[in-house]
Design a protein around this motif. Structure first.
Motif, PDB file in Angstrom:
ATOM      1  N   ARG A 151       0.874  -1.167  -0.067  1.00 16.75           N
ATOM      2  CA  ARG A 151       0.035   0.143  -0.026  1.00 16.75           C
ATOM      3  C   ARG A 151       0.986   1.278   0.190  1.00 16.75           C
ATOM      4  O   ARG A 151       2.118   1.103   0.443  1.00 16.75           O
ATOM      5  CB  ARG A 151      -0.924   0.043   1.278  1.00 16.75           C
ATOM      6  CG  ARG A 151      -1.883  -0.998   1.060  1.00 16.75           C
ATOM      7  CD  ARG A 151      -2.902  -1.194   2.287  1.00 16.75           C
ATOM      8  NE  ARG A 151      -3.658   0.104   2.177  1.00 16.75           N
ATOM      9  CZ  ARG A 151      -4.553   0.654   3.133  1.00 16.75           C
ATOM     10  NH1 ARG A 151      -4.390   0.047   4.535  1.00 16.75           N
ATOM     11  NH2 ARG A 151      -5.140   1.527   3.212  1.00 16.75           N
ATOM     12  N   SER A 152       0.124   2.243  -0.504  1.00 15.11           N
ATOM     13  CA  SER A 152       0.969   3.491  -0.274  1.00 15.11           C
ATOM     14  C   SER A 152       0.915   4.183   0.888  1.00 15.11           C
ATOM     15  O   SER A 152      -0.209   4.135   1.396  1.00 15.11           O
ATOM     16  CB  SER A 152       0.219   4.335  -1.252  1.00 15.11           C
ATOM     17  OG  SER A 152       0.636   5.876  -1.179  1.00 15.11           O
ATOM     18  N   ALA A 192      -1.872   6.250   2.053  1.00 11.33           N
ATOM     19  CA  ALA A 192      -3.131   5.557   2.288  1.00 11.33           C
ATOM     20  C   ALA A 192      -3.599   5.644   3.703  1.00 11.33           C
ATOM     21  O   ALA A 192      -4.476   5.208   4.198  1.00 11.33           O
ATOM     22  CB  ALA A 192      -3.478   4.148   1.559  1.00 11.33           C
TER      23      ALA A 192
END
Length: 90
Positions: free
Chosen positions: A27-28, A31
């Motif tokens: 995931r970033s 986020a």
């Protein structure tokens, strides 16, 4: 994530660990929000700018302000404190 430590080296290390877990999960890091905290109870008003800046440096996405247990005598005193905090936070 809501760190339970003040802005500073320990928070930086905790956040870097968290961001590593986020990246490992594919995931970033953008986020996952980070909510710093400033408590009027244990943070003198003349250090608010420094504390706010510390959370900005750590790229916190949110900053909460707690007026509980700060010795404020009325709801209006809490409102006034929150307004002063807002002026500092810009």
């Amino acid at each position: 994530m809501v760190p339970t430590v003040p802005a500073g080296p320990q928070a930086a290390a905790t956040l870097e660990t968290l961001r590593g877990y986020v990246r490992d999960a594919g995931r970033s890091v953008d986020a996952v929000g980070i909510e710093g905290r400033l408590s009027m109870f244990n943070t003198a008003e003349d250090t608010w700018d420094q504390t706010i800046g510390g959370w900005r440096d750590l790229e916190a996405t949110h900053l909460s302000f707690n007026t509980m247990n700060a010795g404020l005598a009325s709801p209006q005193a809490h409102i006034d404190a929150i307004r002063r905090f807002r002026e500092h936070a810009g």
